[in-house]
Design an enzyme around this catalytic site. Structure first.
Site, mmCIF file in Angstrom:
data_model
loop_
_atom_site.group_PDB
_atom_site.id
_atom_site.type_symbol
_atom_site.label_atom_id
_atom_site.label_comp_id
_atom_site.label_asym_id
_atom_site.label_seq_id
_atom_site.Cartn_x
_atom_site.Cartn_y
_atom_site.Cartn_z
ATOM 1 N N ARG A 145 0.592 -1.227 0.200
ATOM 2 C CA ARG A 145 -0.044 0.002 0.033
ATOM 3 C C ARG A 145 1.142 1.163 -0.110
ATOM 4 O O ARG A 145 0.597 2.056 -0.922
ATOM 5 C CB ARG A 145 -0.743 -0.059 1.149
ATOM 6 C CG ARG A 145 -2.228 -0.887 1.312
ATOM 7 C CD ARG A 145 -2.609 -1.357 2.422
ATOM 8 N NE ARG A 145 -1.562 -2.331 2.778
ATOM 9 C CZ ARG A 145 -1.579 -3.477 2.471
ATOM 10 N NH1 ARG A 145 -2.732 -4.181 2.180
ATOM 11 N NH2 ARG A 145 -0.680 -4.463 2.790
ATOM 12 N N THR A 146 1.643 1.255 1.202
ATOM 13 C CA THR A 146 2.317 2.664 1.257
ATOM 14 C C THR A 146 3.370 3.106 -0.127
ATOM 15 O O THR A 146 3.200 4.055 -0.549
ATOM 16 C CB THR A 146 3.562 2.460 2.470
ATOM 17 O OG1 THR A 146 2.700 2.051 3.423
ATOM 18 C CG2 THR A 146 4.231 3.760 2.775
ATOM 19 N N ARG A 206 11.263 3.548 3.736
ATOM 20 C CA ARG A 206 10.881 2.730 4.504
ATOM 21 C C ARG A 206 11.978 2.172 5.025
ATOM 22 O O ARG A 206 12.963 1.661 4.155
ATOM 23 C CB ARG A 206 9.801 1.887 4.120
ATOM 24 C CG ARG A 206 9.477 0.666 5.097
ATOM 25 C CD ARG A 206 8.283 -0.008 4.790
ATOM 26 N NE ARG A 206 7.043 0.679 4.884
ATOM 27 C CZ ARG A 206 5.939 0.211 5.020
ATOM 28 N NH1 ARG A 206 5.709 -1.072 4.717
ATOM 29 N NH2 ARG A 206 4.791 0.880 5.410
#
Ligand code: CP
Length: 310
Positions: free
Chosen positions: A60-61, A110
């Protein structure tokens, strides 16, 4: 309301003011309208280059940031640690400095290590957006979660939100606590005692170990995944035991005397923290959260890019 953010980087909700969140939401409202038009793109960031650096898995991110950047007409490069020279021993700083030498303005990162974004912001000359750093923070997830509560319930202030599950290993929980408290919501956490950090009450949240009591209390339940990949010991006797005590199913939801909103940041372990009949029901706003993620991330990138241009 201020027209600019108080920060140069988005490293965590901890560093934001309430006015920053209000500005991000107002900007996201505009971008949500843009991405529902037949032509979903604006030329705002034609002069900005963004690198998405993912040292940990994401669906998703990563896709949401990439789409947000492309909708703003930024130039985008993507890096995944698994297929990079990190595997040959290159350090984080060397990796990022090599990427920045290609004239990159903003880094979305991330990383499995808590504080990786903070570290990077002190060593490189680019705007840093934390897309999740270990069990520390996941600020854009918390922003899109609050934005989705605001969309469904009108406002966040005064709402009662329970965060259920593996609080100990969750960056989503910590960022949500900071964001919700900043906006005036009441927050409780619920889960096995072993998965609730000691002294969490010092953040101004309540603790409830009975799921039914927590659900009776709240307006919104945010169901979190048990993060087995971050566990080196057993925190509860068995998955069956966990599901019995902390899993949300339709009979439990329908036994409540009121309607509540069900959220989940994804990825879902169907049949563990939430059953499919709840996740796919009208009680849940899980896909709204994902859809709102694009508009919220467009807002964050747009507002941070304005600080670069100053
Ligand atoms: N919610 C979230 O961070 O999902 P991903 O790990 O798939 O990005």
């Amino acid at each position: 309301m201020s027209s600019e953010l108080s920060v140069k980087h988005l490293l965590g909700i901890k560093y934001l003011q309430k006015e920053d969140i209000e500005l991000i939401f107002k900007t996201a409202d505009h971008f949500k309208e843009v991405i529902n038009r037949p032509i979903k793109k604006v030329p705002s960031l034609r002069d900005i280059t963004i690198a998405n650096l993912f040292f940990e898995n994401s669906t998703r991110t990563r896709l949401s940031f990439e789409l947000a950047e492309k909708r703003l007409s930024a130039d985008v490069i993507n890096f995944s640690a698994a297929s990079s020279s990190v595997k040959k021993g290159e350090t984080l700083i060397d990796t990022v400095n090599n990427i920045l030498s290609m004239k990159v303005d903003m880094v979305v990162m991330r990383h499995p290590n808590p504080g990786a974004g903070i570290f990077l912001s002190k060593h490189v000359n680019a705007s840093i957006v934390n897309a999740g750093d270990g069990a520390h923070e996941h600020p854009t997830q918390a922003l899109l979660d609050s934005y989705s509560i605001r969309e469904r319930l009108g406002e966040v202030a005064g709402k009662k939100v329970v965060i259920v599950g593996d609080i100990l290993h969750s960056r989503v929980a910590l960022s949500n606590i900071f964001a919700l408290k900043l906006q005036g919501a009441e927050v409780k956490v619920c889960g096995p005692k072993t998965l609730i950090p000691k002294h969490i009450e010092s953040l101004g949240v309540g603790v409830e170990t009975n799921l039914k009591a927590a659900l009776e209390w709240c307006d919104v339940a945010n169901m979190l995944r048990v993060q087995n990949e971050r566990m080196d010991i057993s925190y509860f006797p068995s998955t069956r035991e966990y599901v019995k005590q902390f899993g949300l199913n339709l009979p439990l939801l329908e036994s409540l005397k009121k309607e509540i909103v069900i959220m989940h940041p994804g990825p879902i372990n169907r049949g563990v923290e939430i059953t499919s009949d709840v996740a796919d029901s009208d009680h849940a706003i899980i896909l709204d959260q994902v859809q709102n993620g694009v508009a919220v991330r467009m807002a964050v990138i747009y507002l941070l890019a304005a600080k670069i241009k100053q």
